[in-house]
Scaffold this active site. Structure first.
Site, PDB file in Angstrom:
ATOM      1  N   HIS A  87      -1.363   6.347  -0.239  1.00 40.93           N
ATOM      2  CA  HIS A  87      -1.946   6.781  -1.438  1.00 40.93           C
ATOM      3  C   HIS A  87      -3.107   7.488  -1.258  1.00 40.93           C
ATOM      4  O   HIS A  87      -4.574   7.020  -1.412  1.00 40.93           O
ATOM      5  CB  HIS A  87      -2.401   5.473  -2.031  1.00 40.93           C
ATOM      6  CG  HIS A  87      -1.078   4.632  -2.648  1.00 40.93           C
ATOM      7  ND1 HIS A  87      -0.880   5.109  -4.009  1.00 40.93           N
ATOM      8  CD2 HIS A  87      -0.273   3.692  -2.367  1.00 40.93           C
ATOM      9  CE1 HIS A  87       0.430   4.192  -4.174  1.00 40.93           C
ATOM     10  NE2 HIS A  87       0.377   3.600  -3.199  1.00 40.93           N
ATOM     11  N   CYS A 134       3.767   7.416  -2.492  1.00 39.81           N
ATOM     12  CA  CYS A 134       4.460   5.881  -2.254  1.00 39.81           C
ATOM     13  C   CYS A 134       5.799   5.765  -2.655  1.00 39.81           C
ATOM     14  O   CYS A 134       6.846   6.259  -2.331  1.00 39.81           O
ATOM     15  CB  CYS A 134       3.484   4.817  -2.894  1.00 39.81           C
ATOM     16  SG  CYS A 134       3.637   3.404  -2.247  1.00 39.81           S
ATOM     17  N   GLU A 136      -4.676   9.359  -3.289  1.00 43.98           N
ATOM     18  CA  GLU A 136      -5.492   9.357  -4.659  1.00 43.98           C
ATOM     19  C   GLU A 136      -6.448   8.089  -4.744  1.00 43.98           C
ATOM     20  O   GLU A 136      -7.418   8.374  -5.330  1.00 43.98           O
ATOM     21  CB  GLU A 136      -4.525   9.327  -5.931  1.00 43.98           C
ATOM     22  CG  GLU A 136      -4.072   7.795  -6.382  1.00 43.98           C
ATOM     23  CD  GLU A 136      -3.127   7.241  -5.473  1.00 43.98           C
ATOM     24  OE1 GLU A 136      -2.477   8.060  -4.598  1.00 43.98           O
ATOM     25  OE2 GLU A 136      -2.561   6.107  -5.613  1.00 43.98           O
TER      26      GLU A 136
END
Ligand code: MN
Length: 233
Positions: free
Chosen positions: A210, A107, A212
């Site tokens: 994102h 990001c 994660e």
């Protein structure tokens, strides 16, 4: 256990609080590596020392980047910036590439990576890019939101193993001109750059989404993390 992964952090002045979202820590650990957090110490000695300690670097998400770091005046629509963090992360990115350490920019991190090597960004896609989609998603963080198209012959394309993918999206800034030595490997349907990589390094990759926050239920997102950790051995 496993390689040591440095994760950059945000610093909230109001709360005297340094943190990354817990997703980063979980995703690194789940992929078989040991996360350590890198606080905002914008000092070259600290940068050099941290880059000796770690086997890989994650440039994490966060607030906007101060336009002075990419040679622009602030436009109306730029959000809060924290120049010390920008300065630290740009130095970390440069040092990591110098040492040939794997880097994953997420990001804000894809933007920092691009800026560190001479590219720039849109300060606010909604006012600067006509016809842009909604990139500030209205769904939970672990839900996908918009689709992206991947370059199949790229490293990212090979790691993810698909030509198209739905990803989450939490940004109002995005890469404008790509840095020399990097190439675009993913875009959303409105043309916004969602992935970049270098050809000259084993693993220097930036993604605008994102992963994660998706690894819990999404094997494709986990693939990216595991490929990164593998490159850090
Ligand atoms: Mn997006």
């Amino acid at each position: 256990m496993g390689p040591v992964i440095g994760v950059t952090t945000a610093h909230l002045e109001e709360e005297i609080n340094t943190y990354p979202r817990h997703y980063y820590v979980q995703a690194i650990y789940k992929s078989g590596a040991t996360p350590i957090l890198i606080p905002v110490i914008p000092d070259q000695d600290a940068v050099d020392h941290y880059m000796q300690i770690v086997d890989g670097l994650i440039l994490s998400g966060g607030t906007d980047v101060d336009p002075k770091y990419f040679g622009q005046e602030p436009i109306r629509g730029t959000g809060r910036v924290y120049p010390e963090r920008d300065s630290l992360e740009i130095a970390l990115a440069r040092k990591a590439l110098k040492l040939k350490l794997p880097v994953l920019g997420i990001c804000r991190g894809i933007q920092v990576l691009n800026i560190a090597f001479g590219g720039d960004i849109y300060q606010d896609i909604y006012s600067q890019v006509p016809g842009v989609l909604e990139h500030s998603q209205k769904a939970p963080r672990n839900s996908s939101w918009h689709s992206i198209e991947l370059l199949p012959e790229s490293k990212v394309g090979r790691i993810l193993g698909v030509k198209e993918l739905r990803v989450n999206s939490f940004h109002h800034q995005a890469i404008r001109n790509i840095a020399p030595g990097f190439r675009v490997v993913a875009r959303s349907r409105d043309g916004i750059i969602e992935g970049i990589e270098t050809e000259n390094h084993q693993f220097v990759i930036g993604v605008q989404w994102h992963p994660e926050a998706l690894v819990e239920d999404d094997d494709i997102a986990l693939n990216l993390f595991q490929a990164f950790i593998k490159a850090c051995y």
